[in-house]
Structure formats: structure tokens, C-alpha cells
Design a protein around this motif. Structure first.
Motif, PDB file in Angstrom:
ATOM      1  N   LEU A   1       0.823  -1.205   0.000  1.00 51.20           N
ATOM      2  CA  LEU A   1       0.000   0.000   0.000  1.00 51.20           C
ATOM      3  C   LEU A   1       0.861   1.261   0.000  1.00 51.20           C
ATOM      4  N   ALA A   2       1.971   1.206   0.723  1.00 50.66           N
ATOM      5  CA  ALA A   2       2.772   2.416   0.931  1.00 50.66           C
ATOM      6  C   ALA A   2       3.702   2.728  -0.227  1.00 50.66           C
TER       7      ALA A   2
ATOM      8  N   TYR B   1      19.355  15.873   7.358  1.00 48.59           N
ATOM      9  CA  TYR B   1      19.487  15.006   8.526  1.00 48.59           C
ATOM     10  C   TYR B   1      18.331  14.009   8.636  1.00 48.59           C
ATOM     11  N   ARG B   2      17.396  14.059   7.667  1.00 47.25           N
ATOM     12  CA  ARG B   2      16.334  13.055   7.632  1.00 47.25           C
ATOM     13  C   ARG B   2      16.303  12.450   6.243  1.00 47.25           C
ATOM     14  N   VAL B   3      16.868  11.253   6.119  1.00 47.71           N
ATOM     15  CA  VAL B   3      17.007  10.612   4.813  1.00 47.71           C
ATOM     16  C   VAL B   3      16.095   9.386   4.774  1.00 47.71           C
ATOM     17  N   SER B   4      14.902   9.588   4.262  1.00 45.58           N
ATOM     18  CA  SER B   4      13.939   8.500   4.131  1.00 45.58           C
ATOM     19  C   SER B   4      12.797   8.986   3.267  1.00 45.58           C
ATOM     20  N   LYS B   5      11.920   8.048   2.906  1.00 48.51           N
ATOM     21  CA  LYS B   5      10.677   8.395   2.223  1.00 48.51           C
ATOM     22  C   LYS B   5       9.524   7.826   3.039  1.00 48.51           C
ATOM     23  N   SER B   6       8.410   8.526   3.035  1.00 48.11           N
ATOM     24  CA  SER B   6       7.289   8.099   3.867  1.00 48.11           C
ATOM     25  C   SER B   6       5.974   8.241   3.121  1.00 48.11           C
ATOM     26  N   ALA B   7       4.980   7.523   3.620  1.00 48.05           N
ATOM     27  CA  ALA B   7       3.625   7.583   3.073  1.00 48.05           C
ATOM     28  C   ALA B   7       2.648   7.462   4.240  1.00 48.05           C
ATOM     29  N   TRP B   8       1.475   8.016   4.063  1.00 43.85           N
ATOM     30  CA  TRP B   8       0.446   7.994   5.111  1.00 43.85           C
ATOM     31  C   TRP B   8      -0.699   7.087   4.682  1.00 43.85           C
ATOM     32  N   LEU B   9      -1.112   6.180   5.579  1.00 44.45           N
ATOM     33  CA  LEU B   9      -2.165   5.218   5.276  1.00 44.45           C
ATOM     34  C   LEU B   9      -3.311   5.369   6.270  1.00 44.45           C
ATOM     35  N   SER B  10      -4.521   5.444   5.735  1.00 45.88           N
ATOM     36  CA  SER B  10      -5.717   5.627   6.569  1.00 45.88           C
ATOM     37  C   SER B  10      -6.447   4.305   6.743  1.00 45.88           C
ATOM     38  N   GLU B  11      -7.019   4.111   7.916  1.00 40.54           N
ATOM     39  CA  GLU B  11      -7.768   2.885   8.168  1.00 40.54           C
ATOM     40  C   GLU B  11      -9.073   2.849   7.381  1.00 40.54           C
TER      41      GLU B  11
ATOM     42  N   GLU C   1      -9.417   3.228   4.309  1.00 39.00           N
ATOM     43  CA  GLU C   1      -9.213   2.665   2.977  1.00 39.00           C
ATOM     44  C   GLU C   1      -8.825   1.206   2.988  1.00 39.00           C
ATOM     45  N   ASN C   2      -8.486   0.650   4.150  1.00 41.21           N
ATOM     46  CA  ASN C   2      -8.005  -0.720   4.163  1.00 41.21           C
ATOM     47  C   ASN C   2      -8.236  -1.375   5.523  1.00 41.21           C
ATOM     48  N   ALA C   3      -8.711  -2.614   5.481  1.00 37.59           N
ATOM     49  CA  ALA C   3      -9.024  -3.333   6.713  1.00 37.59           C
ATOM     50  C   ALA C   3      -7.770  -3.686   7.510  1.00 37.59           C
ATOM     51  N   THR C   4      -6.641  -3.918   6.814  1.00 36.28           N
ATOM     52  CA  THR C   4      -5.399  -4.249   7.518  1.00 36.28           C
ATOM     53  C   THR C   4      -4.946  -3.086   8.393  1.00 36.28           C
ATOM     54  N   ILE C   5      -5.024  -1.868   7.870  1.00 33.47           N
ATOM     55  CA  ILE C   5      -4.620  -0.695   8.645  1.00 33.47           C
ATOM     56  C   ILE C   5      -5.547  -0.515   9.845  1.00 33.47           C
ATOM     57  N   ALA C   6      -6.839  -0.732   9.620  1.00 32.05           N
ATOM     58  CA  ALA C   6      -7.802  -0.606  10.727  1.00 32.05           C
ATOM     59  C   ALA C   6      -7.508  -1.634  11.817  1.00 32.05           C
ATOM     60  N   ARG C   7      -7.152  -2.842  11.416  1.00 28.67           N
ATOM     61  CA  ARG C   7      -6.859  -3.904  12.385  1.00 28.67           C
ATOM     62  C   ARG C   7      -5.600  -3.568  13.193  1.00 28.67           C
ATOM     63  N   ILE C   8      -4.576  -3.028  12.531  1.00 27.42           N
ATOM     64  CA  ILE C   8      -3.349  -2.641  13.233  1.00 27.42           C
ATOM     65  C   ILE C   8      -3.631  -1.499  14.207  1.00 27.42           C
ATOM     66  N   ASN C   9      -4.438  -0.545  13.785  1.00 29.34           N
ATOM     67  CA  ASN C   9      -4.783   0.578  14.667  1.00 29.34           C
ATOM     68  C   ASN C   9      -5.506   0.091  15.922  1.00 29.34           C
ATOM     69  N   ARG C  10      -6.441  -0.842  15.755  1.00 27.73           N
ATOM     70  CA  ARG C  10      -7.153  -1.370  16.934  1.00 27.73           C
ATOM     71  C   ARG C  10      -6.183  -2.080  17.874  1.00 27.73           C
ATOM     72  N   ARG C  11      -5.220  -2.773  17.308  1.00 26.64           N
ATOM     73  CA  ARG C  11      -4.235  -3.489  18.132  1.00 26.64           C
ATOM     74  C   ARG C  11      -3.366  -2.494  18.903  1.00 26.64           C
ATOM     75  N   ILE C  12      -3.014  -1.374  18.264  1.00 28.76           N
ATOM     76  CA  ILE C  12      -2.221  -0.340  18.943  1.00 28.76           C
ATOM     77  C   ILE C  12      -3.010   0.242  20.101  1.00 28.76           C
TER      78      ILE C  12
ATOM     79  N   THR D   1      -8.065  10.539  18.068  1.00 30.57           N
ATOM     80  CA  THR D   1      -7.337  11.734  17.633  1.00 30.57           C
ATOM     81  C   THR D   1      -5.939  11.401  17.098  1.00 30.57           C
ATOM     82  N   ALA D   2      -5.651  10.110  16.917  1.00 30.09           N
ATOM     83  CA  ALA D   2      -4.323   9.705  16.431  1.00 30.09           C
ATOM     84  C   ALA D   2      -4.166  10.065  14.959  1.00 30.09           C
ATOM     85  N   GLU D   3      -2.921  10.249  14.554  1.00 29.48           N
ATOM     86  CA  GLU D   3      -2.633  10.509  13.150  1.00 29.48           C
ATOM     87  C   GLU D   3      -2.728   9.214  12.346  1.00 29.48           C
ATOM     88  N   GLU D   4      -2.791   9.359  11.032  1.00 30.48           N
ATOM     89  CA  GLU D   4      -2.772   8.182  10.181  1.00 30.48           C
ATOM     90  C   GLU D   4      -1.465   7.429  10.377  1.00 30.48           C
ATOM     91  N   LEU D   5      -1.445   6.165   9.973  1.00 30.86           N
ATOM     92  CA  LEU D   5      -0.234   5.362  10.082  1.00 30.86           C
ATOM     93  C   LEU D   5       0.792   5.867   9.071  1.00 30.86           C
TER      94      LEU D   5
END
Length: 556
Positions: A379-380, A402-412, A414-425, A435-439
């Protein structure tokens, strides 16, 4: 290849062009892997081109043999040969026949050259090349690596059979980059190793594949050595440069200056008296500039505080356990955690382990499965963009060295896997996810890192986060094994947390009083070997009032 297969391949290449654009490829190992498939496709095209060329070459050989036989007859009796009107007509068409051969040879290369040109948009840019060079130098600094060892490719976690070495051209590029930044102590080992490689190749009668020559290396090496205070060695290197390239624009001038410096030093030594133990004056920068510099150099001075934290940060990156002591170790434990009877964890409690006592850092083992990790990465990856930081002066988001990476934001949503991980957190932390931010999913590139920083906002205007309140806690999931490097460290307290695939670490960024916990200043160490994927969830203050109430003291 079928028409549909070719069409799908072109779709893939077009997607890669859109995905990369002008962004830095080196900042994400995930995106760098696409380049390997591009090169594989080019190699397949090249193999086809070679086969075509071999067939064409056979035709050219036959044509040449035919023309040689004809030419032998023609030159043995030129007038008699041309006396035949057919032969004379053929001779008058000589230009056309050779032009046809020329076109034939040009057309034979056009197909592959055009394919190569089309894929050039996917190639790493000059910014990528420089960024990758800086990444190697950063790894060398952070992990105290010897230039010659790094050049040999003998890195921890890398099998010797697959180790790749750096050429003299590579080493010269790294040394020149360090030189251009005024880092002469870092430039000298790379330039010296490049020179040794060229000398060894010359002795063995084997030339280096690159374009750099010994005179190029000597030019930069001699001045670097001079700036490090070894005038005698600088003089010797410059003498060699002057012999190798008498017309070099800087050799003669520097040779005379270094000889003058040595003469001055000898005169000073002879004139030394008993009071020579007095004060020693600092070197005059203006006098140093009398030597001719290959390229302009700009320094990067930093404050003492920066170097102090940087040194501590790098020390922790090199350590597997940080500043852990037996006394602190006895305060830590592990347990099965059911979130105090949370419905999701009653039958399947989490394996919770203390990593540090204050600030309290805990690790949850096997918090996500391999299948969930694979899905999150899928997804990312198409959405990965260069990670940004907030400019403390302008408040705007921008990229930073000083920040060398690439990132993406995933919303629960749009996907059941993200929602399941959020509930586990939420179940693991006991905190509200409303009020948490997207993953946020991040993939670190070459030498990928994020230098020491706070997750909570320290400016009042930034701390509201659209009414959600400040970032009260961080939940960091490791989604890949990292053979070497890539630890999460907390310089203020000396904690080192190693990445472990499928696990997550959790800590509170703020005290129960609502004040930021400055001991949570942390960093992501450069990835030495491997690809580091992480996913983090930032939880905010609003909604936590009854889940994490204030204590009787500020530190509760």
C-alpha cells in the motif's frame, strides 16, 4: 515477447517515471530496487541487440569479402576493368553503396540507443549520486569505518562472496566530495586509497575502468595533506604531480610554495632558543591560502553542543546495548500483557518487554504478522515521498539532510489491515485512537537516518495539531530485519533499541502533567546494511484525559 507483454512492460516503466519524477531515489531502498529491474530490462534489450548485431556483422563480412574479390580484380587491371561499362557503372555508384553500408550500420545501433534514451529518465540523477556519496561518508563517520575496509565491501552482515568493492574512480569521487566540504581528514584516506589502487593497477598492467588519473588524485591529495599539516608529504606528492604532468596548472605554484614553507620551517628550527617553549601562535589562514586550491571550499562550522550530541548519538549507534548497566537491567522485566483485560487481548495477550526504565520504553513482540507487513508495504510503496521536517523559523514542512527517508500515510478508512493494526495499537497502549494521526510508513535509503529530534511540538502554535493537542505518545513498528545499523537511540539517556521485524516499541512523549518529556529526544541511526521499513503511529492528547490522568507530581 507478445504485444500485451510489451504493453505491460511499458506501463511499468511509465509508472516508474511518474513515481520517481525528480525526487531523490537514494532516499528509499524500496524505490532503489526498481532500478535493478530497469537495468535487467536494459540488459535483455542489450542481449537482443547483440544477437541482431552478430547477424548484421555476418552480412557485413560477406559484403566485405565480395567487395575484396571485386577490388582485387579491379586493381590488377584497372583500365581493363573499367573498360567494361557495367563495371564502370558500378564504380560510379561507389558512394551510394558505401552510404548504404553506413546507413545499415547506423540503423543497427539506433534501436538499442533509442531504448536506452527512453529509459534514461529512470536513471539516478546527479543529486542521487551526490546523496549516495554523502550517505557512504555518513556511514563511515557514524560507525567509525576505515576507508580501505569500506572500499573493500567487507561490511557486517554482508557475505564475503557478495561483497562489492569500490574502484579508484569511486574512491576519488568520495574523497573529492569530502574535500569540497572542507573535511580534509576524511578526504585524505579516500584519495590515498584511490592513488594506491591506481599504482597497483599500473604495476600489474591493468588500467582502472574509471576516468580518473593519478594526476587528478595527486592534485587533491597533496592539498588535503597540506591542510592537515604534513607539508613534507604534500611537497613529495606535488613533486610527483609535477613529474607526471609538468603542465598542470597548480603543480608548479604549489611546489614552490611548499618548498618555501619547508625552508621557513627549517630556518625556524635552527633559530630555536631556550625560550622556544613559550606560546605558539595559531596558523594564519591568509598565509595558508598562498597554496593554490583545486576547488573552492566552504566549511560547515557547528556549535559545541551539536558535536557533543552528535558524538553521543554516533556512540550509541555503534553500541548494541547503549549505556545499559547491570543495575538498570535488574529494573527491567517482560510479561504477557492483556491491556488490563482488553477484549482483543484476553485470549491472545501480547509479549511485552521493558527496553528502558526512564523514560519507559517497552517493546511488543510479534505485534504484526509477515502478511500484514507485506500488505502495508504494498500500500505504501506507490505513495512514498521524501520525508519532511518542520522548519522551526518558518513553520513550513521541508526536506532536510538530517532526515534521509521516504514516507507515506495510510488511513484505516481505505483498508481493513490498517484498521486492524490501529485497533491493536489502541489495545496495547490503552490510549484512544480517535485523535491519532494516520499510520506513517517510512523506508530508509542509503545511510538512511533521522538525527536527534522530539516527536512532540515545542512551539505553542504547533502543539494544537488542529485541536487534537500535542503528540502524547509514539508507537513505532519495525517491518524489516536490519543486518547492521538502523537502531533507534535516545542520546539523552543512553538507550539503544535495535530493530526487530514484527515488533514495536512504545513510549510517552509527554509527562502526565502535559509537559514535554525531554528525555524522549531520539534518533534513527543510519542503516549500514539492509533496508529499514518502519510504521509509526502518533497519538495525541485529546481523548486521553481519562485514560492517562494527571498524577500527584509532575513526573507521574
Amino acid at each position: 515477447m507478445t504485444a500485451s507483454g510489451a504493453f505491460l512492460k511499458w506501463l511499468l516503466l511509465a509508472a516508474l517515471v511518474m513515481q520517481h519524477g525528480t525526487a531523490e531515489v537514494f532516499t528509499s531502498i524500496g524505490h532503489m530496487t526498481d532500478l535493478l529491474y530497469v537495468e535487467q530490462e536494459l540488459l535483455s534489450s542489450l542481449e537482443k541487440h547483440i544477437a541482431e548485431q552478430e547477424l548484421r556483422l555476418q552480412r557485413v563480412k560477406r559484403w566485405k569479402e565480395m567487395k575484396e574479390a571485386e577490388s582485387h580484380v579491379a586493381t590488377s587491371d584497372p583500365e581493363g576493368f573499367l573498360g567494361n561499362p557495367i563495371n564502370a557503372y558500378h564504380t560510379m555508384r561507389m558512394g551510394q553503396r558505401w552510404a548504404a553500408l553506413e546507413n545499415f550500420l547506423q540503423e543497427s545501433a539506433e534501436g538499442f540507443v533509442s531504448r536506452l534514451a527512453e529509459r534514461r529518465a529512470l536513471f539516478p540523477s546527479e543529486e542521487d549520486r551526490v546523496g549516495a556519496a554523502r550517505a557512504l561518508l555518513r556511514l563511515q563517520d557514524t560507525y567509525a569505518l576505515d576507508a580501505e575496509l569500506l572500499a573493500s565491501g567487507k561490511l557486517p552482515g554482508v557475505p564475503l562472496v557478495s561483497a562489492s568493492a569500490l574502484s579508484a574512480d569511486d574512491c576519488f569521487s568520495l574523497g573529492r566530495l569530502a574535500y569540497s566540504e572542507g573535511r580534509y581528514a576524511r578526504a585524505e584516506p579516500w584519495l590515498g586509497h584511490a592513488l594506491r589502487q591506481l599504482d597497483a593497477g599500473a604495476q600489474e598492467g591493468v588500467g582502472d575502468e574509471g576516468t580518473v588519473g593519478a594526476s587528478d588524485v595527486l592534485d587533491y591529495l597533496s592539498y588535503s595533506v597540506y591542510r592537515l599539516g604534513d607539508v613534507q608529504r604534500a611537497l613529495n606528492l606535488t613533486r610527483r604531480l609535477a613529474v607526471l604532468d609538468p603542465d598542470h596548472p597548480r603543480a608548479q605554484a604549489n611546489l614552490h610554495y611548499f618548498e618555501y614553507e619547508m625552508a621557513q620551517a627549517a630556518a625556524t628550527e635552527e633559530a630555536t632558543t631556550d625560550d622556544a617553549e613559550g606560546d605558539v601562535a595559531a596558523a594564519d589562514d591568509d598565509e595558508e591560502e598562498n597554496a593554490t586550491v583545486p576547488d573552492g571550499v566552504e566549511g560547515h562550522p557547528k556549535g559545541d553542543g551539536y558535536f557533543s550530541e552528535k558524538e553521543e548519538y554516533e556512540l550509541l549507534c555503534r553500541s548494541a546495548s547503549g549505556l545499559m548497566t547491570p543495575r538498570r537491567q535488574r529494573l527491567l522485566s517482560c510479561r504477557y500483557w492483556d491491556g488490563r483485560r482488553h477484549p482483543l487481548l484476553i485470549l491472545a495477550p501480547l509479549m511485552e518487554e521493558d527496553e528502558w526504565d526512564r523514560p519507559r520504553i517497552v517493546r511488543y513482540h510479534a505485534i504484526v504478522s509477515d502478511e500484514e507487513i507485506r500488505h502495508v508495504k504494498e500500500l505504501a510503496k506507490p505513495r512514498l515521498k521524501r520525508a519532511t521536517v518542520r522548519n522551526p523559523l518558518s513553520g513550513q514542512l521541508e526536506t532536510a539532510g538530517y532526515r534521509v527517508s521516504k514516507s507515506a500515510w495510510l488511513s484505516e478508512d481505505e483498508n481493513a489491515t490498517i484498521a486492524r493494526i490501529n485497533r491493536r495499537i489502541g489495545a496495547a497502549t490503552g490510549l484512544s485512537m480517535e485523535t491519532a494521526e494516520e499510520l506513517q510508513v517510512a523506508n530508509y535509503g542509503m545511510g538512511g537516518q533521522y538525527e536527534p529530534h522530539y516527536d512532540f511540538a515545542r512551539r505553542i502554535q504547533d502543539a494544537s495539531y488542529d485541536g487534537k493537542g500535542n503528540r502524547v505518545a509514539t508507537f513505532l513498528i519495525y517491518m524489516s530485519e536490519v543486518p547492521a545499523g538502523g537502531a533507534t537511540v535516545f542520546p539523552g539517556v543512553g538507550a539503544t533499541v535495535l530493530p526487530k521485524k514484527g515488533s514495536a516499541v512504545f513510549w510517552h512523549n509527554m509527562l502526565a502533567s502535559g509537559e514535554g518529556d525531554y528525555d524522549t529526544r531520539h534518533a534513527a541511526c543510519p542503516v549500514l546494511v539492509g533496508s529499514k521499513w518502519v510504521a509509526n503511529k502518533w497519538l495525541h492528547e485529546r481523548g486521553q484525559e481519562f485514560r492517562r490522568p494527571c498524577g500527584l507530581t509532575e513526573l507521574d
